[in-house]
Write an enzyme that holds these catalytic residues in place. Structure first.
Site, PDB file in Angstrom:
ATOM      1  NE  ARG A 126      -4.090  -1.786   0.294  1.00  0.00           N
ATOM      2  CZ  ARG A 126      -4.132  -3.082  -0.013  1.00  0.00           C
ATOM      3  NH1 ARG A 126      -3.096  -3.658  -0.566  1.00  0.00           N
ATOM      4  NH2 ARG A 126      -5.228  -3.776   0.211  1.00  0.00           N
TER       5      ARG A 126
ATOM      6  CB  SER B 105      -8.572  -1.802   4.319  1.00  0.00           C
ATOM      7  OG  SER B 105      -8.893  -3.065   3.825  1.00  0.00           O
TER       8      SER B 105
ATOM      9  CD  GLU C   9      -5.488   0.609   2.668  1.00  0.00           C
ATOM     10  OE1 GLU C   9      -5.533  -0.567   3.040  1.00  0.00           O
ATOM     11  OE2 GLU C   9      -6.101   1.021   1.673  1.00  0.00           O
TER      12      GLU C   9
HETATM   13  N1  EPU Z   1     -10.326 -10.881  10.354  1.00  0.00           N
HETATM   14  C1  EPU Z   1     -11.055 -10.963  11.533  1.00  0.00           C
HETATM   15  N2  EPU Z   1     -12.066 -10.075  11.735  1.00  0.00           N
HETATM   16  C2  EPU Z   1     -12.401  -9.127  10.822  1.00  0.00           C
HETATM   17  C3  EPU Z   1     -11.664  -9.053   9.632  1.00  0.00           C
HETATM   18  C4  EPU Z   1     -10.627  -9.930   9.414  1.00  0.00           C
HETATM   19  O1  EPU Z   1     -10.800 -11.790  12.379  1.00  0.00           O
HETATM   20  O2  EPU Z   1     -13.322  -8.359  11.084  1.00  0.00           O
HETATM   21  C5  EPU Z   1      -9.237 -11.821  10.127  1.00  0.00           C
HETATM   22  C6  EPU Z   1      -9.706 -13.127   9.494  1.00  0.00           C
HETATM   23  O3  EPU Z   1      -9.180 -14.175  10.275  1.00  0.00           O
HETATM   24  C7  EPU Z   1      -9.034 -13.203   8.144  1.00  0.00           C
HETATM   25  C8  EPU Z   1      -7.911 -12.210   8.253  1.00  0.00           C
HETATM   26  O4  EPU Z   1      -8.276 -11.266   9.262  1.00  0.00           O
HETATM   27  O5  EPU Z   1      -8.525 -14.476   7.917  1.00  0.00           O
HETATM   28  C9  EPU Z   1      -7.715 -11.461   6.945  1.00  0.00           C
HETATM   29  O6  EPU Z   1      -8.960 -10.883   6.564  1.00  0.00           O
HETATM   30  P1  EPU Z   1      -9.358 -10.656   5.032  1.00  0.00           P
HETATM   31  O7  EPU Z   1      -9.016 -11.852   4.258  1.00  0.00           O
HETATM   32  O8  EPU Z   1     -10.748 -10.147   4.975  1.00  0.00           O
HETATM   33  O9  EPU Z   1      -8.328  -9.557   4.552  1.00  0.00           O
HETATM   34  P2  EPU Z   1      -7.797  -8.257   5.282  1.00  0.00           P
HETATM   35  O10 EPU Z   1      -6.389  -8.478   5.696  1.00  0.00           O
HETATM   36  O11 EPU Z   1      -8.753  -7.830   6.310  1.00  0.00           O
HETATM   37  C10 EPU Z   1      -6.821  -7.282   3.043  1.00  0.00           C
HETATM   38  C11 EPU Z   1      -6.829  -5.968   2.309  1.00  0.00           C
HETATM   39  C12 EPU Z   1      -8.140  -5.787   1.565  1.00  0.00           C
HETATM   40  C13 EPU Z   1      -8.281  -6.926   0.580  1.00  0.00           C
HETATM   41  C14 EPU Z   1      -8.262  -8.255   1.374  1.00  0.00           C
HETATM   42  C15 EPU Z   1      -8.298  -9.463   0.477  1.00  0.00           C
HETATM   43  C16 EPU Z   1      -5.417  -4.470   3.600  1.00  0.00           C
HETATM   44  C17 EPU Z   1      -5.356  -3.305   4.524  1.00  0.00           C
HETATM   45  N3  EPU Z   1      -6.646  -4.877   3.258  1.00  0.00           N
HETATM   46  O12 EPU Z   1      -7.836  -7.210   4.045  1.00  0.00           O
HETATM   47  O13 EPU Z   1      -8.068  -4.583   0.828  1.00  0.00           O
HETATM   48  O14 EPU Z   1      -9.485  -6.833  -0.155  1.00  0.00           O
HETATM   49  O15 EPU Z   1      -7.019  -8.335   2.140  1.00  0.00           O
HETATM   50  O16 EPU Z   1      -7.077  -9.639  -0.145  1.00  0.00           O
HETATM   51  O17 EPU Z   1      -4.382  -4.968   3.180  1.00  0.00           O
HETATM   52  C18 EPU Z   1      -8.594  -2.258   0.873  1.00  0.00           C
HETATM   53  O18 EPU Z   1      -7.389  -2.057   0.907  1.00  0.00           O
HETATM   54  O19 EPU Z   1      -9.434  -1.317   0.864  1.00  0.00           O
HETATM   55  C19 EPU Z   1      -9.075  -3.636   0.928  1.00  0.00           C
HETATM   56  C20 EPU Z   1     -10.361  -3.942   1.060  1.00  0.00           C
END
Ligand code: EPU
Length: 372
Positions: free
Chosen positions: A188, A261, A357
């Site tokens: 990012r 995010s 972000e």
């Molecule tokens: N999780 C929780 N609770 C929550 C959310 C997430 O426990 O409320 C845990 C879950 O265990 C999950 C892990 O966090 O396994 C990762 O969650 P998720 O796969 O939803 O991905 P993220 O790390 O929360 C990132 C990006 C997203 C992108 C997704 C999918 C960042 C800051 N965010 O989210 O990007 O869509 O991975 O690849 O890196 C964005 O940047 O606007 C965005 C949506």
């Protein structure tokens, strides 16, 4: 209502050598930005110009009234929080165009104007059998904003498909082409958030879609899709799955305002991780090639009890704690107060500082600084 058409956009053109250069642009005054940011936050810009090409930027530089104003570049408004009015000139990027530039033996090179919708570009490529961007479906925002924060999702980031881009310098009006190494992409992050921040406007981006197509299936939801499928996976099949996963976790931008995010996933050292994991055995983490650990910020926020909670007009999304939302009438300062309260409780429990972000504009003193 916009209240001023100070110049005729197609109006006076100056002959300089071989070609005509626009000498004037349409300047809108006191522009309501509420519909120009995906959070739907209220704010006004003192001045706004819609930039459709490099000549618009040159005309702005030459303009006696607006040429010296502070400037802010706005794409789709999906990564900003407005906490107040902007006493500035907003350059709303609206450079159009989608083209297949080149078909090489090992890749297709696609070019898109910075003002095009990112998701529109993903759909356009897939409709023409040019696969490779399907994992980045449904990311809000414009093509020009994509390299700034090196958008990423589902095991792929923009840098993986990047060829080059064109910029126009805001001080001189000169154009330049930047290649992958020049952009210094990180998680990012890019040179456009650092050394070049505020100095240039991205006009066109070229993407490199490798041939033959290889699916990127590292992300758990996609690995499951691959395991369940009897027929070979297609780019459209992956696109559809990603659209449905995103729709199930993230708020519908047409209904609920947000900036995706809100925080980055924090990266900590192996030593800090070991100490933390002893106290918090369930902590969701990913080990990185350099030995550091990335934590899931959404998990940290949920563990602190924030999921689904509201503060003023702002709230934490009930299906993805990493996303802050506008519950209806939120003001930017309420979003930032909620963000600061989340930072504080995550820091107090885990000793980890979450970094936002989005770009915050209009001033705020709420957030914890990284030096703490
Ligand atoms: N999780 C929780 N609770 C929550 C959310 C997430 O426990 O409320 C845990 C879950 O265990 C999950 C892990 O966090 O396994 C990762 O969650 P998720 O796969 O939803 O991905 P993220 O790390 O929360 C990132 C990006 C997203 C992108 C997704 C999918 C960042 C800051 N965010 O989210 O990007 O869509 O991975 O690849 O890196 C964005 O940047 O606007 C965005 C949506």
């Amino acid at each position: 209502m916009l209240n001023s058409n100070m110049y005729d956009k197609d109006g006076p053109a100056r002959k300089t050598g071989r070609r005509e250069v626009k000498s004037a642009v349409l300047i809108e005054k006191q522009v309501n930005l509420e519909t120009l940011n995906t959070f739907g936050l209220p704010a006004r810009a003192a001045f706004l110009v819609r930039v459709t090409d490099e000549d618009d930027v040159r005309a702005i530089i030459a303009d006696r009234m607006i040429g010296s104003l502070p400037r802010f570049i706005l794409g789709g408004g999906s990564n900003v929080v407005f906490t107040g009015d902007l006493q500035a000139l907003v350059l709303k990027v609206e450079v159009p165009g989608l083209d297949l530039l080149e078909t090489r033996p090992d890749a297709w090179i696609v070019q898109a104007g910075a003002g095009e919708s990112w998701h529109g570009l993903v759909e356009w490529t897939l409709a023409r059998d040019l696969p490779g961007l399907e994992n980045l479906a449904l990311i809000p925002g414009t093509v020009g904003a994509a390299p700034v924060q090196n958008i990423g999702a589902y095991g792929l980031e923009l840098a993986d498909r990047f060829e080059s881009l064109d910029i126009v310098e805001l001080a001189t009006g000169r154009t330049r082409t930047l290649f992958r190494e020049d952009c210094r992409f990180g998680y990012r992050d890019s040179i456009f958030k650092r050394d070049l921040a505020g100095t240039c406007l991205i006009t066109r981006v070229r993407l490199r879609l490798p041939r033959p197509w290889q699916p990127v299936l590292d992300y758990p939801d996609l690995a499951r899709l691959a395991a369940e499928s009897v027929a070979p996976l297609t780019p459209i099949g992956i696109f559809d799955r990603i659209c449905s996963v995103r729709r199930s976790k993230l708020p519908d931008p047409a209904e609920i305002g947000s900036a995706g995010s809100f925080f980055k996933n924090p990266v900590i050292s192996a030593a800090q991780f070991r100490a933390l994991a002893e106290r918090e055995p369930g902590i969701v983490h990913f080990s990185l090639p350099d030995g550091d650990y990335k934590l899931a910020a959404g998990w940290l926020i949920e563990a602190c009890g924030w999921k689904g909670r509201n503060m003023g007009g702002a709230g934490v999304h009930d299906r993805q704690a990493l996303v802050l939302v506008n519950r209806g009438q939120a003001r930017g300062r309420e979003v930032m107060a909620l963000a600061a309260a989340i930072q504080e409780s995550v820091f107090n429990r885990f000793g980890v500082l979450l970094e936002p972000e989005p770009i915050v504009l209009g001033g705020t003193d709420d957030l914890l600084s990284p030096s703490r």
